[in-house]
Write a protein that holds these residues in place. Sequence first.
Motif, PDB file in Angstrom:
ATOM      1  N   HIS A   8      37.614  41.762  71.514  1.00 12.06           N
ATOM      2  CA  HIS A   8      37.282  43.020  70.843  1.00 12.06           C
ATOM      3  C   HIS A   8      36.578  42.716  69.532  1.00 12.06           C
ATOM      4  N   HIS A 216      36.204  41.723  61.798  1.00  8.76           N
ATOM      5  CA  HIS A 216      36.425  40.465  62.529  1.00  8.76           C
ATOM      6  C   HIS A 216      35.987  40.585  63.986  1.00  8.76           C
ATOM      7  N   GLU A 263      39.565  36.170  65.285  1.00 14.24           N
ATOM      8  CA  GLU A 263      40.890  36.417  65.842  1.00 14.24           C
ATOM      9  C   GLU A 263      40.890  35.804  67.226  1.00 14.24           C
TER      10      GLU A 263
HETATM   11 ZN    ZN Z   1      41.490  42.510  66.016  1.00 14.97          ZN
END
Ligand code: ZN
Length: 398
Positions: A8, A216, A263
């Motif tokens: 994502h 991010h 991430e």
């Molecule tokens: Zn995230």
Amino acid sequence: MKVTGIHHISTIVWHAQENIDFYAGVLGLKLIKKTLNFDDHQVYHLYFGNDDAQTGSAITFFPWPNTYKEGMVGDGQVGVTSYMIPVGSMDFWKDRFNNFGIKYNEITRFNDKFLQFVDPHGIKNELVETDFGPMNNFEFNGVTKDVAIKGFFGAVLYSSNVLGTKSFLLDDLKLKLVEENDLYIRFESDQELGRYVDLYKKSMGQSKMGAGSVHHIAFGVNETEIESWKTYFEEKGYHITGVKDRKFFKSIYFREPGGTIIELATNTPGFEQDSPYLEEPKLFMPPHFENLRSEVETKLMPLFIRPIKELRDYPYQNKEEYLIWKAHQELLEKINYYARESKVRKLSKEELSDREILRKKYLKNIRGTLENNLNSLSVEDENGNYVNLKKKEGIKND
Ligand code: ZN
């Protein structure tokens, strides 16, 4: 160990309703989760994606109040988010953007033709036609499944240390280098959605985190490997967060050598499919905020997913302001109704007196708004204290 592809991408924006109007109303994406920022219960966290809420399609937003600082796109960030659309659907999207008054550019990168456009808060996006990726069966506001966005094609990364980022993507995440030219290096994963990362080889200048910038990018990993990834990067000297439970996945966060926040998120358990697509979607309360539900529900502005014909700005920032705005909108609608009717017929006595009451209410609202604005104005006095302008100037209430 290697990552599976983009999981994502999370970005910072301003007004939540403007965000929904754009990503659901214009782009036709599905709001797959309405939740709160896991670290701040006063801020929504909105997830959009395809019909199956697959990883590789999830774009998420933290919509902050309009007073939140503005970001600056530059090195150490995702600069452009790329979405894939079915082959033959580009003309549909150009027409749609023209109808909504959204400006776009056509550019080419590695023989792919992209349609670039910016969302209302400054996030740069692009569409590209491709055979890759499963069809998205979700249909909304004129976006039918034959033209619907399927998910991410990839992302363009701006780096403050291109060689460091290149080595990180290649040697650590184990993406494959597939193409390179003077401006970009393209990396590929095995996943169809969220397959590519295009690393820009020049500097875009200093970046600043804030609204209108990407926070991010997350890459998917196997759930059994998250601890090993943490150890791997710790041993290489990275500062890694602990493994965080984000309910739909588990995550670790750190900065790659070029400055971007990365991430690593587990591909399981994934977004549970319990969130029917409603006009006003259900709020998923992070478990640690459950005791604050009533406070949250009285303060946060309501959000609506609705078909729209145009983009607009909303002046409210919380539930209280929303209710005042809504009442005023309804008043205006009724006044306009009488104005239209009076042109084609004679209004009855009751209607005339109703209209008079509405007009008085309208004027009172306008005066109230003006007064509130004056109440919130303050100036610095000779002692350096902030003084309310209304008190200082002695403006009278009636
Ligand atoms: Zn995230």
